[in-house]
Design a protein around this motif. Structure first.
Motif, mmCIF file in Angstrom:
data_model
loop_
_atom_site.group_PDB
_atom_site.id
_atom_site.type_symbol
_atom_site.label_atom_id
_atom_site.label_comp_id
_atom_site.label_asym_id
_atom_site.label_seq_id
_atom_site.Cartn_x
_atom_site.Cartn_y
_atom_site.Cartn_z
ATOM 1 N N SER A 89 -0.539 -15.400 12.309
ATOM 2 C CA SER A 89 -1.082 -15.340 10.966
ATOM 3 C C SER A 89 -1.002 -13.905 10.448
ATOM 4 C CB SER A 89 -2.532 -15.800 10.982
ATOM 5 O OG SER A 89 -3.132 -15.525 9.743
ATOM 6 N N PRO A 90 -0.292 -13.668 9.342
ATOM 7 C CA PRO A 90 -0.194 -12.304 8.811
ATOM 8 C C PRO A 90 -1.547 -11.677 8.497
ATOM 9 C CG PRO A 90 1.384 -13.740 7.734
ATOM 10 C CD PRO A 90 0.493 -14.625 8.567
ATOM 11 N N ALA A 91 -2.555 -12.491 8.126
ATOM 12 C CA ALA A 91 -3.872 -11.952 7.791
ATOM 13 C C ALA A 91 -4.547 -11.327 9.002
ATOM 14 C CB ALA A 91 -4.749 -13.052 7.210
ATOM 15 N N ASP A 92 -4.237 -11.819 10.193
ATOM 16 C CA ASP A 92 -4.867 -11.326 11.419
ATOM 17 C C ASP A 92 -4.074 -10.230 12.104
ATOM 18 O OD1 ASP A 92 -6.816 -13.258 11.083
ATOM 19 O OD2 ASP A 92 -5.762 -14.712 12.342
ATOM 20 N N THR A 93 -2.950 -9.871 11.536
ATOM 21 C CA THR A 93 -1.995 -9.011 12.225
ATOM 22 C C THR A 93 -1.904 -7.644 11.571
ATOM 23 O OG1 THR A 93 -0.729 -10.996 12.738
ATOM 24 C CG2 THR A 93 0.381 -8.896 13.044
ATOM 25 N N ASP A 94 -2.039 -6.595 12.396
ATOM 26 C CA ASP A 94 -1.785 -5.233 11.930
ATOM 27 C C ASP A 94 -0.321 -4.933 12.213
ATOM 28 O OD1 ASP A 94 -4.490 -4.819 11.293
ATOM 29 O OD2 ASP A 94 -4.931 -4.217 13.352
ATOM 30 N N VAL A 95 0.417 -4.536 11.193
ATOM 31 C CA VAL A 95 1.838 -4.241 11.342
ATOM 32 C C VAL A 95 2.079 -2.803 10.899
ATOM 33 C CG1 VAL A 95 4.195 -4.890 10.680
ATOM 34 C CG2 VAL A 95 2.409 -6.628 10.768
ATOM 35 N N ILE A 96 2.757 -2.026 11.750
ATOM 36 C CA ILE A 96 3.157 -0.668 11.377
ATOM 37 C C ILE A 96 4.610 -0.460 11.784
ATOM 38 C CG2 ILE A 96 0.824 0.280 11.663
ATOM 39 C CD1 ILE A 96 2.008 1.683 14.236
ATOM 40 N N VAL A 97 5.239 0.498 11.117
ATOM 41 C CA VAL A 97 6.567 0.927 11.545
ATOM 42 C C VAL A 97 6.361 1.996 12.597
ATOM 43 C CG1 VAL A 97 8.737 2.005 10.863
ATOM 44 C CG2 VAL A 97 7.598 0.431 9.309
ATOM 45 N N PHE A 98 6.837 1.737 13.798
ATOM 46 C CA PHE A 98 6.745 2.719 14.866
ATOM 47 C C PHE A 98 7.751 3.838 14.615
ATOM 48 C CE2 PHE A 98 6.771 3.993 19.405
ATOM 49 C CZ PHE A 98 5.409 4.091 19.585
ATOM 50 N N TYR A 99 8.961 3.460 14.232
ATOM 51 C CA TYR A 99 9.944 4.423 13.716
ATOM 52 C C TYR A 99 11.042 3.685 12.964
ATOM 53 C CZ TYR A 99 13.030 3.384 17.756
ATOM 54 O OH TYR A 99 13.811 2.767 18.701
ATOM 55 N N GLY A 100 11.718 4.416 12.074
ATOM 56 C CA GLY A 100 12.907 3.894 11.417
ATOM 57 C C GLY A 100 12.768 3.440 9.990
ATOM 58 N N GLY A 101 11.674 3.759 9.314
ATOM 59 C CA GLY A 101 11.557 3.371 7.909
ATOM 60 C C GLY A 101 10.119 3.320 7.457
ATOM 61 N N THR A 102 9.927 2.775 6.263
ATOM 62 C CA THR A 102 8.612 2.615 5.668
ATOM 63 C C THR A 102 8.463 1.151 5.275
ATOM 64 O OG1 THR A 102 8.749 4.858 4.781
ATOM 65 C CG2 THR A 102 7.088 3.415 3.813
ATOM 66 N N LEU A 103 7.332 0.564 5.609
ATOM 67 C CA LEU A 103 7.104 -0.851 5.365
ATOM 68 C C LEU A 103 6.345 -1.049 4.064
ATOM 69 C CD1 LEU A 103 7.897 -3.252 7.126
ATOM 70 C CD2 LEU A 103 5.589 -3.234 8.050
ATOM 71 N N ARG A 104 6.760 -2.067 3.320
ATOM 72 C CA ARG A 104 6.092 -2.418 2.068
ATOM 73 C C ARG A 104 6.007 -3.942 2.011
ATOM 74 N NH1 ARG A 104 9.684 -0.210 -1.878
ATOM 75 N NH2 ARG A 104 10.772 -2.183 -1.813
#
Length: 170
Positions: free
Chosen positions: A65-80
């Motif tokens: 579930s995206p609501a329960d998930t923390d997502v970060i870019v570890f390397y290689g770009g910027t997330l939007r």
């Protein structure tokens, strides 16, 4: 004709996120299920098919579930986040890629173990890739009774219990 159609549909090639503009070459998933919050590292290597690739659409491929998930870019770009609650993001690359040039990025997902939607973890890439590597670290007290490798299967095959696969050693 395909390139002309994509430019018309998506604007200039530098703005395109369509699969026409890039291919996924390799995906490596590392999953840790031996901690309070499950952790998934998803490493991808993409190859630009045209000059000017600046961003790509990235769908969360792990069934959570995206609501329960923390997502970060570890390397290689910027997330939007690209909108909606379906786990789709735009990954803005650090620089534009020329046709044939490859780029690697890693996303890290963290979520509570109890929030995994199902009793299984399914990774279903949205598009073909040349190589897929998967490593899972289980809690030693909770090693599953079986692990199966499924090919040419979809998530609903698991839900309907029609998928058959190769049994793997734990």
């Amino acid at each position: 004709l395909a390139a002309i159609s994509a430019v018309t549909s998506y604007g200039q090639p530098s703005e395109a996120k369509s699969s026409l503009w890039w291919d996924t070459h390799e995906i490596t998933l590392t999953v840790a299920l031996d901690r309070a919050r499950a952790e998934v590292f998803e490493q991808r290597r993409i190859v630009a098919n045209n000059d000017g690739l600046a961003e790509i659409e990235h769908a969360v491929a792990v069934d959570v579930s995206p609501a329960d998930t923390d997502v970060i870019v570890f390397y290689g770009g910027t997330l939007r986040r690209s909108g909606g609650a379906d786990g789709r993001y735009d990954l803005v690359l650090p620089r534009r890629l020329a046709g044939g040039q490859s780029h690697e990025y890693v996303l890290r997902y963290q979520l509570p173990l109890e929030h995994l939607r199902r009793r299984y973890i399914a990774f279903v890439p949205a598009r073909p890739c040349a190589a897929l590597n998967l490593r899972v670290r289980f809690d030693q007290a909770r090693i599953p009774g079986r692990i199966r490798l499924l090919t040419h299967a979809f998530t609903w095959d698991l839900e309907e219990k029609v998928a058959r696969g190769e049994s793997l050693r734990t």
